[in-house]
Design a protein around this motif. Structure first.
Motif, PDB file in Angstrom:
ATOM      1  N   TYR A  13       0.821  -1.211   0.000  1.00 35.91           N
ATOM      2  CA  TYR A  13       0.000   0.000   0.000  1.00 35.91           C
ATOM      3  C   TYR A  13       0.854   1.259   0.000  1.00 35.91           C
ATOM      4  CZ  TYR A  13      -3.417   3.542   1.302  1.00 35.91           C
ATOM      5  OH  TYR A  13      -4.205   4.666   1.303  1.00 35.91           O
ATOM      6  N   SER A  14       1.877   1.291   0.799  1.00 38.26           N
ATOM      7  CA  SER A  14       2.668   2.498   1.014  1.00 38.26           C
ATOM      8  C   SER A  14       4.078   2.266   0.487  1.00 38.26           C
ATOM      9  CB  SER A  14       2.644   2.848   2.499  1.00 38.26           C
ATOM     10  OG  SER A  14       3.216   4.106   2.763  1.00 38.26           O
ATOM     11  N   THR A  15       5.098   2.834   1.132  1.00 37.95           N
ATOM     12  CA  THR A  15       6.482   2.624   0.710  1.00 37.95           C
ATOM     13  C   THR A  15       6.790   1.139   0.715  1.00 37.95           C
ATOM     14  OG1 THR A  15       7.056   4.748   1.714  1.00 37.95           O
ATOM     15  CG2 THR A  15       8.871   3.279   1.164  1.00 37.95           C
ATOM     16  N   GLN A  16       7.340   0.618  -0.384  1.00 40.29           N
ATOM     17  CA  GLN A  16       7.362  -0.836  -0.563  1.00 40.29           C
ATOM     18  C   GLN A  16       8.516  -1.311  -1.428  1.00 40.29           C
ATOM     19  OE1 GLN A  16       4.434  -1.944  -4.000  1.00 40.29           O
ATOM     20  NE2 GLN A  16       3.639  -0.078  -3.028  1.00 40.29           N
ATOM     21  N   TRP A  17       8.784  -2.611  -1.302  1.00 44.53           N
ATOM     22  CA  TRP A  17       9.556  -3.382  -2.272  1.00 44.53           C
ATOM     23  C   TRP A  17       8.620  -4.376  -2.950  1.00 44.53           C
ATOM     24  CZ3 TRP A  17      13.924  -1.971  -4.157  1.00 44.53           C
ATOM     25  CH2 TRP A  17      14.996  -1.511  -3.388  1.00 44.53           C
ATOM     26  N   LEU A  50      12.077  -3.724  -7.412  1.00 48.28           N
ATOM     27  CA  LEU A  50      11.572  -2.376  -7.626  1.00 48.28           C
ATOM     28  C   LEU A  50      10.974  -1.836  -6.337  1.00 48.28           C
ATOM     29  CD1 LEU A  50       9.776  -2.742 -11.096  1.00 48.28           C
ATOM     30  CD2 LEU A  50      12.038  -1.771 -10.634  1.00 48.28           C
ATOM     31  N   GLY A  51      11.366  -0.623  -5.981  1.00 49.37           N
ATOM     32  CA  GLY A  51      10.804   0.061  -4.831  1.00 49.37           C
ATOM     33  C   GLY A  51       9.909   1.193  -5.290  1.00 49.37           C
ATOM     34  N   GLU A  52       8.770   1.349  -4.642  1.00 52.18           N
ATOM     35  CA  GLU A  52       7.782   2.346  -5.045  1.00 52.18           C
ATOM     36  C   GLU A  52       7.339   3.174  -3.844  1.00 52.18           C
ATOM     37  OE1 GLU A  52       6.013  -0.757  -8.390  1.00 52.18           O
ATOM     38  OE2 GLU A  52       4.771  -0.177  -6.673  1.00 52.18           O
ATOM     39  N   LEU A  53       6.960   4.419  -4.121  1.00 55.50           N
ATOM     40  CA  LEU A  53       6.427   5.339  -3.113  1.00 55.50           C
ATOM     41  C   LEU A  53       7.405   5.601  -1.963  1.00 55.50           C
ATOM     42  CD1 LEU A  53       2.688   4.150  -2.923  1.00 55.50           C
ATOM     43  CD2 LEU A  53       3.606   6.146  -4.122  1.00 55.50           C
ATOM     44  N   TRP A  54       8.684   5.621  -2.290  1.00 59.14           N
ATOM     45  CA  TRP A  54       9.675   5.982  -1.293  1.00 59.14           C
ATOM     46  C   TRP A  54       9.620   7.494  -1.039  1.00 59.14           C
ATOM     47  CZ3 TRP A  54      14.847   3.040  -0.791  1.00 59.14           C
ATOM     48  CH2 TRP A  54      14.620   1.661  -0.895  1.00 59.14           C
ATOM     49  N   TYR A  55      10.125   7.919   0.097  1.00 56.63           N
ATOM     50  CA  TYR A  55      10.215   9.352   0.396  1.00 56.63           C
ATOM     51  C   TYR A  55      11.667   9.775   0.223  1.00 56.63           C
ATOM     52  CZ  TYR A  55       9.820  13.884   2.583  1.00 56.63           C
ATOM     53  OH  TYR A  55       9.857  15.241   2.805  1.00 56.63           O
ATOM     54  N   LEU A  56      11.942  10.513  -0.837  1.00 55.85           N
ATOM     55  CA  LEU A  56      13.316  10.872  -1.181  1.00 55.85           C
ATOM     56  C   LEU A  56      13.580  12.374  -1.097  1.00 55.85           C
ATOM     57  CD1 LEU A  56      13.756   8.541  -4.305  1.00 55.85           C
ATOM     58  CD2 LEU A  56      14.438   8.075  -1.929  1.00 55.85           C
ATOM     59  N   PRO A 103      13.289  -5.409   3.379  1.00 54.99           N
ATOM     60  CA  PRO A 103      11.849  -5.551   3.599  1.00 54.99           C
ATOM     61  C   PRO A 103      11.578  -6.404   4.829  1.00 54.99           C
ATOM     62  CG  PRO A 103      12.567  -7.091   1.927  1.00 54.99           C
ATOM     63  CD  PRO A 103      13.782  -6.295   2.318  1.00 54.99           C
ATOM     64  N   LEU A 104      10.302  -6.556   5.173  1.00 56.88           N
ATOM     65  CA  LEU A 104       9.938  -7.487   6.239  1.00 56.88           C
ATOM     66  C   LEU A 104      10.337  -8.906   5.833  1.00 56.88           C
ATOM     67  CD1 LEU A 104       6.316  -6.268   7.104  1.00 56.88           C
ATOM     68  CD2 LEU A 104       8.431  -5.777   8.355  1.00 56.88           C
ATOM     69  N   SER A 162       6.419  -6.055   0.336  1.00 60.05           N
ATOM     70  CA  SER A 162       6.566  -5.699   1.742  1.00 60.05           C
ATOM     71  C   SER A 162       6.734  -4.201   1.913  1.00 60.05           C
ATOM     72  CB  SER A 162       7.800  -6.390   2.332  1.00 60.05           C
ATOM     73  OG  SER A 162       8.127  -5.861   3.606  1.00 60.05           O
ATOM     74  N   PRO A 163       6.192  -3.653   3.011  1.00 57.31           N
ATOM     75  CA  PRO A 163       6.597  -2.304   3.394  1.00 57.31           C
ATOM     76  C   PRO A 163       8.099  -2.264   3.659  1.00 57.31           C
ATOM     77  CG  PRO A 163       4.755  -3.081   4.739  1.00 57.31           C
ATOM     78  CD  PRO A 163       5.279  -4.252   4.001  1.00 57.31           C
ATOM     79  N   VAL A 164       8.688  -1.092   3.502  1.00 58.04           N
ATOM     80  CA  VAL A 164      10.107  -0.936   3.784  1.00 58.04           C
ATOM     81  C   VAL A 164      10.317   0.430   4.426  1.00 58.04           C
ATOM     82  CG1 VAL A 164      10.538  -0.105   1.437  1.00 58.04           C
ATOM     83  CG2 VAL A 164      12.450  -0.919   2.823  1.00 58.04           C
TER      84      VAL A 164
END
Length: 330
Positions: A99-103, A286-292, A313-314, A322-324
């Motif tokens: 859902y949020s910051t993820q791998w 691939l990582g998505e929705l990271w805060y950079l 990840p978890l 997984s969230p990261v």
């Protein structure tokens, strides 16, 4: 055990071993980690995740939902244990893992491919792992979902610690929706003096998660769809550059790293060609929705592009994502 007689064109299946499940993360060797550690000069750490209940607004009405937090039988009401002064709070959460910051794991995105050369394509994943054999579950729900191979825990066991390299797409193209192809990406990297070496983790700053945080409950699907840069995954030269660069993973602060198309008649025919290229063919997480945003601003002010990145990840067996909560240290 080799699970295929044919591998997809442009894939690296088997190059890291017939049973490999971590793909290009193999390139993060002890030597590459030492190079990453050498980028730490100030001892400043930056968190790289947004809160797990973001994005909000219309995004939360989509197929993935924000976390639901509840109390376990131990309680979350500052319960005082009878006869003792101790107070107990204890929670559980229902999480949509992407859902949020993820791998994304390699079990997140597969393809139909003729592994056996019989003319009959089968559903398969990176390195020839197969649906209903290695990655279980069906749409009816009669088989509980579980990735017996390529689950997110295989990525977690590598620690995902290496050298991050930042490309500031927002600085180059602004916050309008722009599809960045090979020529433009190479030009931006030259302008920003960015060099990527094998084993590096490529980070793409577009500014989208900052926009999401600022929008809060007012976030709309239209704003998501029309804001900030994405990679032009229909550009075959860009996909070839990803292969040739040796990057071990790609993380972005946008929704899917790439542009999204439901037209199967275009190019490779994949809805998400970059996902197919990275997760299915090359074994690149691939990582998505990271805060950079904060990290990128600091790097820009100090004339740097590289940093130590730690982002496991978890370690949740059988999950496909997984969230990261990644950390960059400069």
């Amino acid at each position: 055990m080799k699970r295929w007689t044919r591998r997809p064109e442009g894939s690296n299946w088997g190059d890291f071993g017939d049973d490999d499940q971590i793909g290009r993360l193999n390139l993060i060797t002890a030597e590459r980690r030492l190079a990453a550690v050498a980028e730490v000069r100030e001892g400043i750490a930056f968190p790289l995740s947004i809160p797990l209940d973001f994005p909000k607004g219309e995004y939360a009405a989509g197929p993935r939902k924000p976390p639901q937090l509840s109390s376990t039988p131990l309680g979350h009401n500052q319960q005082v244990l009878p006869g003792f002064p101790d107070v107990v709070c204890d929670d559980y959460a229902v999480l949509y893992l992407q859902y949020s910051t993820q791998w994304d794991s390699f079990a997140h995105s597969g393809s139909l491919f003729d592994l056996d050369g019989t003319g009959e394509p089968v559903v398969c994943y990176y390195n020839g792992f197969r649906a209903d054999v290695d990655i279980l579950g069906d749409p009816s729900g009669s088989v509980p979902p579980h990735a017996d191979a390529l689950g997110i825990e295989t990525i977690a066991q590598t620690s995902v610690q290496g050298r991050g390299v930042m490309v500031d797409l927002a600085r180059a193209v602004g916050h309008d929706r722009v599809e960045v192809g090979y020529e433009q990406l190479v030009e931006i990297m030259e302008q920003q003096d960015v060099t990527v070496e094998p084993g590096d983790i490529l980070c793409l700053h577009t500014g989208l998660t900052k926009i999401m945080l600022e929008a809060g409950e007012n976030l709309t699907q239209e704003l998501m769809a029309t804001s900030c840069a994405v990679l032009d995954s229909r550009d075959d030269r860009l996909l070839q550059w990803i292969t040739d660069s040796g990057v071990s993973a790609i993380a972005a602060d946008n929704h899917a790293v790439e542009s999204f198309s439901l037209d199967p008649g275009q190019a490779s025919g994949n809805v998400l060609p970059l996902h197919a290229h990275c997760l299915f063919k090359q074994g690149i997480p691939l990582g998505e929705l990271w805060y950079l945003n904060d990290l990128n601003q600091w790097l820009r002010e100090h004339g740097r592009t590289r940093f130590l990145l730690t982002a496991p990840p978890l370690r949740l067996p059988g999950a496909v994502g997984s969230p990261v909560s990644g950390v960059a240290t400069v």
